[in-house]
Design a protein around this motif. Structure first.
Motif, PDB file in Angstrom:
ATOM      1  N   LEU A  53      25.123   1.748   1.899  1.00 41.29           N
ATOM      2  CA  LEU A  53      25.405   0.593   2.762  1.00 41.29           C
ATOM      3  C   LEU A  53      26.562  -0.742   1.559  1.00 41.29           C
ATOM      4  N   ARG A  73      28.977   9.161   7.093  1.00 40.57           N
ATOM      5  CA  ARG A  73      27.344   8.258   7.649  1.00 40.57           C
ATOM      6  C   ARG A  73      26.343   9.043   7.294  1.00 40.57           C
ATOM      7  N   ARG A  74      26.198   9.827   8.640  1.00 40.46           N
ATOM      8  CA  ARG A  74      25.069  10.709   9.232  1.00 40.46           C
ATOM      9  C   ARG A  74      24.938  11.586   7.785  1.00 40.46           C
ATOM     10  N   ALA A  77      22.950   9.765   5.164  1.00 41.42           N
ATOM     11  CA  ALA A  77      21.468   9.504   5.185  1.00 41.42           C
ATOM     12  C   ALA A  77      20.639  10.081   5.498  1.00 41.42           C
ATOM     13  N   MET A 101      11.971   7.965  14.137  1.00 40.32           N
ATOM     14  CA  MET A 101      13.282   7.660  13.959  1.00 40.32           C
ATOM     15  C   MET A 101      13.628   8.533  12.802  1.00 40.32           C
ATOM     16  N   PRO A 105      19.540  10.763  11.262  1.00 40.67           N
ATOM     17  CA  PRO A 105      20.831  11.374  11.379  1.00 40.67           C
ATOM     18  C   PRO A 105      21.017  12.833  11.464  1.00 40.67           C
ATOM     19  N   GLN A 157      13.319  12.032   7.502  1.00 36.67           N
ATOM     20  CA  GLN A 157      14.915  12.349   7.127  1.00 36.67           C
ATOM     21  C   GLN A 157      15.511  13.554   6.514  1.00 36.67           C
TER      22      GLN A 157
ATOM     23  N   LEU B 216      15.876   2.206  18.479  1.00 30.72           N
ATOM     24  CA  LEU B 216      16.461   1.856  16.610  1.00 30.72           C
ATOM     25  C   LEU B 216      17.001   0.694  17.232  1.00 30.72           C
ATOM     26  N   ILE B 222      20.527  -3.212   8.684  1.00 35.90           N
ATOM     27  CA  ILE B 222      19.993  -2.482   7.110  1.00 35.90           C
ATOM     28  C   ILE B 222      19.692  -1.306   7.561  1.00 35.90           C
ATOM     29  N   GLU B 223      18.199  -1.213   7.691  1.00 34.49           N
ATOM     30  CA  GLU B 223      16.977  -0.326   8.230  1.00 34.49           C
ATOM     31  C   GLU B 223      18.056   0.689   8.497  1.00 34.49           C
ATOM     32  N   GLU B 225      21.121   1.254   9.426  1.00 36.25           N
ATOM     33  CA  GLU B 225      22.313   1.760   8.743  1.00 36.25           C
ATOM     34  C   GLU B 225      21.827   3.140   7.699  1.00 36.25           C
ATOM     35  N   SER B 226      20.894   2.211   7.526  1.00 42.76           N
ATOM     36  CA  SER B 226      20.302   3.310   6.767  1.00 42.76           C
ATOM     37  C   SER B 226      19.537   4.825   6.936  1.00 42.76           C
ATOM     38  N   LEU B 227      19.716   4.749   8.658  1.00 43.08           N
ATOM     39  CA  LEU B 227      19.285   6.322   8.818  1.00 43.08           C
ATOM     40  C   LEU B 227      20.435   6.409  10.087  1.00 43.08           C
ATOM     41  N   GLY B 228      21.904   6.348   8.918  1.00 40.12           N
ATOM     42  CA  GLY B 228      23.010   6.515   9.863  1.00 40.12           C
ATOM     43  C   GLY B 228      23.580   6.141  10.895  1.00 40.12           C
ATOM     44  N   ILE B 229      22.935   5.042  11.298  1.00 37.20           N
ATOM     45  CA  ILE B 229      23.529   4.528  12.607  1.00 37.20           C
ATOM     46  C   ILE B 229      24.780   3.752  12.393  1.00 37.20           C
ATOM     47  N   HIS B 230      25.511   3.221  12.872  1.00 34.02           N
ATOM     48  CA  HIS B 230      27.104   2.759  13.449  1.00 34.02           C
ATOM     49  C   HIS B 230      26.646   1.459  14.098  1.00 34.02           C
TER      50      HIS B 230
END
Lengths: 262, 333
Positions: A53, A73-74, A77, A101, A105, A157, B216, B222-223, B225-230
């Motif tokens: 990040l 990115r995905r 994750a 949630m 990803p 995840q 989401l 931060i949270e 983004e950490s799940l891969g969301i832009h």
């Protein structure tokens, strides 16, 4: 096997001093890697660098060998999960939806979670032993349970590396042990946990290896017995410590009383 | 809320919208019989009659525009509130409303053609949001930055609107601008429907497809983004889609406030904050509310009440009630 590694990374926020300077660290499969450090020592920043990040100005983070900035990115994750201290979820969201949630990803941008995602989420919740809470609302469960639910989200995840940001910070001793015990148990299935903490005793109980973070620098990762020394603790926290040995081989670290500021 | 309760809520709302739509078609200065209206809609009956003219040429396009605009404003409101994690945000706070209003007024100043007015309203609505998005992006696109830049844009375009009104011809253009600014569906005809339908269909379809992802956006950046969301990208895309449907609505009907702010709150009260339920429900409430209010606006008195005046007069007390409950519950703003 090393899943994630930091190689001499340095990081600073714009126009600020170095938060991390030349930190090296790795996270191995099957291990609980503890990072002990004082308040403001850069533990959270380090975790945010490790999951890609934040981009360090120098050095390299490698995810299973390839530089993490080159990993999409995905994909990132799917490999590395962050378990924050608390989640700012939607008001009234259920435990199950929180875990769900973690499937993000694995889903396309216009997709909603399907049957299989629900199954993975359920399994993840069972894995942390909280299957019975699925229908509860997130604001109805205890702080310790919430922490475990966020671990379950990381499991959903299907990340191999989970980064836990001070999971023991706001919990009573029982839940500290339950959360960290769960991490240690899951690590034995081949996952890797990177755990930041203030508590040397939790590290002594659950860590595979410990490193100290202070002044932006990180010590070498070594097994708990040789890591936790009065000198190491004093250098990290700035107060004198004593290390006590119990009759059954247990080790504990305790601050030594002292008068006035040093 | 159980799945059954949720399903019946949905069915009741859908039924209400259909009912209000039917009422809107038959009541007015020239009342129609429902049977005759249905026959005409199905393509039977005398298409040259006065009944047919009133129903097909006047009321049907107006009713269609009302449901689309209601759904657009409510949907954009719900999405903006999710994207900015702020239940007090709507398109006006983001500068879209006043920019589109300025654009339309400028269009009226330059030409009487409705096409020109639509295009300028749309262009300035998009211009405002592109400015908000560009400046916001450079400053990190945090919620607060985007809201502050939006408020600045809103202030700028409101001032420019004042300038247009100052130089407008006080006998012809100024009343037209003022009336349009109050918001009304009275000038809607078929020529407006295709463009409005296309923009609404695509925009609301995209929102509906993204309904799970909206949940989401409640996570910290931060949270998420950490799940891969832009996060930055998704926020900007949602903002652009929302602007398109709001600008299309403003171009058709002028400034109609409060729907975008209040309807999502009613949706949350009914089915909770989960956007998988709240978004579709808000679209239905918005559509129903708009067509109901428009029917009241054109039938309550001999002269038509501007729709924007009606939504304001009803919207402010309604919002105050919601706000009262919110503050009382939390003990603070």
């Amino acid at each position: 096997m090393i899943l994630l590694s930091a190689e001499r990374i340095s990081f600073r926020y714009p126009r600020g001093p170095d938060v991390l300077s030349g930190v090296s660290l790795d996270a191995s499969s099957g291990a609980v890697e503890f990072i002990l450090g004082a308040n403001g020592s850069g533990k959270s920043t380090l975790l945010h660098c490790l999951c890609g990040l934040l981009a360090p100005q120098m050095g390299l983070i490698r995810l299973q060998g390839s530089p993490i900035q080159n990993v999409r990115r995905r994909m990132r994750a799917r490999a590395v999960g962050l378990v924050p201290q608390r989640s700012e979820a939607l008001f009234g969201v259920t435990v199950k939806d929180t875990v769900l949630m973690g499937r993000t990803p694995h889903l396309g941008i216009l997709e909603s979670p399907g049957r299989q995602d629900h199954a993975v989420a359920r399994e993840a919740l069972e894995a942390v032993g909280l299957g019975h809470l699925a229908a509860k609302r997130l604001d109805e469960v205890s702080g310790g349970e919430r922490q475990m639910i966020l671990v379950a989200r990381g499991l959903a995840q299907q990340a191999r590396v989970l980064l836990m940001d001070e999971p023991d910070a706001h919990l009573d001793p029982r839940y500290q042990q339950e959360v960290l015990g769960t991490a240690a148990r899951l690590a034995r299935t081949g996952l890797s946990f990177v755990v930041t903490s203030h508590h040397p005793n939790n590290a002594l109980l659950h860590a595979t290896r410990i490193a100290f973070l202070g002044d932006g620098m990180c010590t070498k990762q070594v097994p708990p017995g040789s890591a936790v020394t009065p000198e190491g603790l004093e250098a990290t926290y700035g107060i004198p410590f004593q290390v006590l040995h119990g009759p059954d081989g247990a080790i504990a670290a305790m601050p030594r009383p002292h008068n006035g500021p040093r | 809320m159980s799945t059954r309760a949720w399903r019946s809520t949905w069915v009741v709302l859908l039924g209400t919208v259909v009912l209000l739509f039917a009422v809107a078609l038959v009541v007015g200065r020239y009342p129609l019989r429902l049977g005759e209206a249905v026959r005409l809609l199905l393509g039977f009956g005398d298409r040259e009659s006065l009944d047919a003219a009133v129903l097909l040429r006047v009321r049907l396009p107006r009713a269609l525009a009302a449901v689309m605009i209601g759904a657009n404003l409510a949907g954009a409101g719900a999405v903006f509130q999710a994207a900015f994690q702020n239940p007090l945000v709507d398109s006006r706070i983001l500068g879209i409303g006043s920019a589109a209003a300025f654009g339309a007024a400028l269009g009226m100043l330059l030409s009487a053609s409705p096409t020109v007015i639509h295009v300028t309203a749309f262009v300035f609505g998009v211009l405002a949001v592109v400015l908000v998005a560009l400046i916001g992006w450079r400053l990190g696109a945090s919620k607060l930055v985007l809201v502050i830049v939006g408020v600045l844009m809103s202030a700028l375009f409101t001032s420019l609107l004042g300038l247009v009104k100052y130089v407008a011809d006080p006998l012809s253009t100024l009343p037209a601008i003022t009336y349009w600014q109050l918001g009304s569906l009275s000038r809607v005809d078929w020529s407006e429907i295709p463009a409005l339908a296309a923009v609404s269909g695509v925009g609301l379809g995209a929102f509906f497809a993204l309904r799970w992802r909206l949940n989401l956006l409640a996570l910290s950046d931060i949270e998420a983004e950490s799940l891969g969301i832009h996060v930055r990208g998704e926020r900007i895309v949602l903002l652009l889609i929302g602007t398109a449907i709001v600008a299309a609505s403003v171009a058709t009907a002028g400034m109609i406030g409060w729907i975008g702010l209040i309807v999502p709150h009613i949706g949350r009260l009914l089915v909770g904050a989960d956007h998988r339920r709240m978004l579709p429900v808000s679209l239905l409430i918005g559509a129903g509310l708009m067509i109901g209010l428009d029917t009241v606006a054109r039938t309550a008195t001999a002269a038509e009440i501007p729709l924007g005046v009606l939504t304001g007069v009803l919207g402010v007390p309604a919002f105050l009630v919601l706000f009262w409950g919110m503050v009382r519950r939390r003990g603070t703003v």
